[in-house]
Motif scaffolding. Sequence first.
Motif, PDB file in Angstrom:
ATOM      1  N   GLN A 288      53.078   0.268   3.578  1.00  0.00           N
ATOM      2  CA  GLN A 288      54.456  -0.033   3.677  1.00  0.00           C
ATOM      3  C   GLN A 288      54.561  -1.475   3.099  1.00  0.00           C
ATOM      4  N   ARG A 289      55.393  -2.211   2.664  1.00  0.00           N
ATOM      5  CA  ARG A 289      55.886  -3.211   2.379  1.00  0.00           C
ATOM      6  C   ARG A 289      54.818  -4.456   3.344  1.00  0.00           C
ATOM      7  N   TRP A 290      55.688  -4.327   4.472  1.00  0.00           N
ATOM      8  CA  TRP A 290      54.964  -5.148   4.975  1.00  0.00           C
ATOM      9  C   TRP A 290      53.172  -5.467   5.666  1.00  0.00           C
ATOM     10  N   LEU A 291      52.354  -4.165   5.575  1.00  0.00           N
ATOM     11  CA  LEU A 291      51.404  -4.048   5.829  1.00  0.00           C
ATOM     12  C   LEU A 291      50.181  -4.847   4.799  1.00  0.00           C
ATOM     13  N   LEU A 292      51.422  -3.780   3.347  1.00  0.00           N
ATOM     14  CA  LEU A 292      50.293  -4.632   1.998  1.00  0.00           C
ATOM     15  C   LEU A 292      50.078  -6.271   1.817  1.00  0.00           C
ATOM     16  N   GLN A 293      51.482  -6.712   2.049  1.00  0.00           N
ATOM     17  CA  GLN A 293      51.845  -8.136   2.107  1.00  0.00           C
ATOM     18  C   GLN A 293      50.759  -8.188   3.825  1.00  0.00           C
ATOM     19  N   LEU A 294      50.232  -8.863   4.631  1.00  0.00           N
ATOM     20  CA  LEU A 294      49.672  -8.548   5.262  1.00  0.00           C
ATOM     21  C   LEU A 294      48.201  -8.537   4.783  1.00  0.00           C
ATOM     22  N   ALA A 295      48.062  -7.304   4.543  1.00  0.00           N
ATOM     23  CA  ALA A 295      46.744  -7.689   3.537  1.00  0.00           C
ATOM     24  C   ALA A 295      46.741  -8.330   2.952  1.00  0.00           C
ATOM     25  N   LYS A 296      47.092  -8.639   1.790  1.00  0.00           N
ATOM     26  CA  LYS A 296      47.331  -9.365   0.750  1.00  0.00           C
ATOM     27  C   LYS A 296      46.594 -11.386   1.517  1.00  0.00           C
ATOM     28  N   ILE A 297      47.274 -11.493   2.221  1.00  0.00           N
ATOM     29  CA  ILE A 297      47.521 -13.061   2.869  1.00  0.00           C
ATOM     30  C   ILE A 297      46.537 -12.862   3.874  1.00  0.00           C
TER      31      ILE A 297
END
Length: 427
Positions: A288-297
């Motif tokens: 999911q987009r929010w989880l991938l964004q969390l992982a990258k940040i």
Amino acid sequence: MTTISPTRVSMYDFLYHDTQPMLSLLADAAQLSLPQARLAMDASLQAIVSALLAYQQRHQGQAISKKLFGRSAVKELRQYNSMNFATISATLYHRHDAADAIFNDSARVIKASDHIAAQMSATTQQAQILLTSLCVIVLRELAILAEYSQLDSDEINKWFALQPQFLSAARFGTDSALSSEAEKENSDGINDTTAEPVSEHSDIDSEDTTERRLLNTEQLSSTPPIFDIHWYELTGFKPENYEPTQDMQLATGNYLKAIGRSPDNLPQGRHNDMLVFAEMPAIALPHQRWLLQLAKISDIYLSRNRLRLNSEPANPPKPPLVSLGLIGGNSDNTPATTSEKPIEYEASTPLWKNPVILIIILVVGVLGALATFKYQSQQLDNALIANQESFDKGTTEDHHQQDVAIVRVDDADTSTDGDADASNKAE
């Protein structure tokens, strides 16, 4: 495709790597040796993560965002961008308040401190100082991570629901479990040996052995120690079977499409730049987009090593930014699925074609014309009234002038009449 480790969304792994640079400061604050502080930090992080999971079960994500991440202590500590004596002083000032909020009971804090102190041969007070100080740091780091990732209450709940799988024994593998059991046996053997009466030389040898055991390379490796489920009982957390469900519509367009492509045609388009989670045993994460964004940040935040010992920078670092194309972009010419099609917005209507704008202009024009007409009418009426008053005043003045008779007497007539009067008197 660009793969990222699933542990980047694990609170336990993130905090383990994030807090390593501040080991010496916490050891100095709690008056512990570095090996003791390392053991105490590992156990304290396990206790705090377990307490946070229990807090989420009781109060849900909105309470976490407002009552934990939004505390005044967290806001004050977020003003610092490096770890130094000023930062640790603020941490020590707010440590009791933060610990009581996380554990929901000061008695649990004392029980956790007793358990940690027993593991590292230290006093309960020393363990409590380190545990409560870490509570403030943990809240600060997780609050920053959640804010930078723009997580709402529902996403925070989902994030917390993913955490128990990162703490399960199956995730660490059998080798780590065996090494942990062997280490526990060695520890029990050392404790049994030191319990018997020994000489001073034996005490010195025992201390050296303990120091070497505490400085084991496994304790300082990149993988955190196996999670002790004892903390579930102490904090009241009840792990539930959570099976993350994949959003197939979203995954079909952005991720599953790359499966089966050969290395020859994979670089076409931007599939090689796409961010996905790498495979990991016993871990299942939804793409999911929010989880991938969390992982990258989280990955960017860890690479900055912001908790290292350093003076406060003149300019605070900017929040990490993640390109939307990296977590969901696709610019090749392959047919797009329903989930890949961008949202088509209607072209904006020109102002001169917008009926609302036209109505507003018409109403304003009519009102302006009416106001102008009324103003001109009032001016004309005032002018007529002024002229009428002036005319009436002029007529009255002429009437008064006609009633007044002006008689003019010549000087010659006056003198003649005077002489005649005089001669008459003389006669």
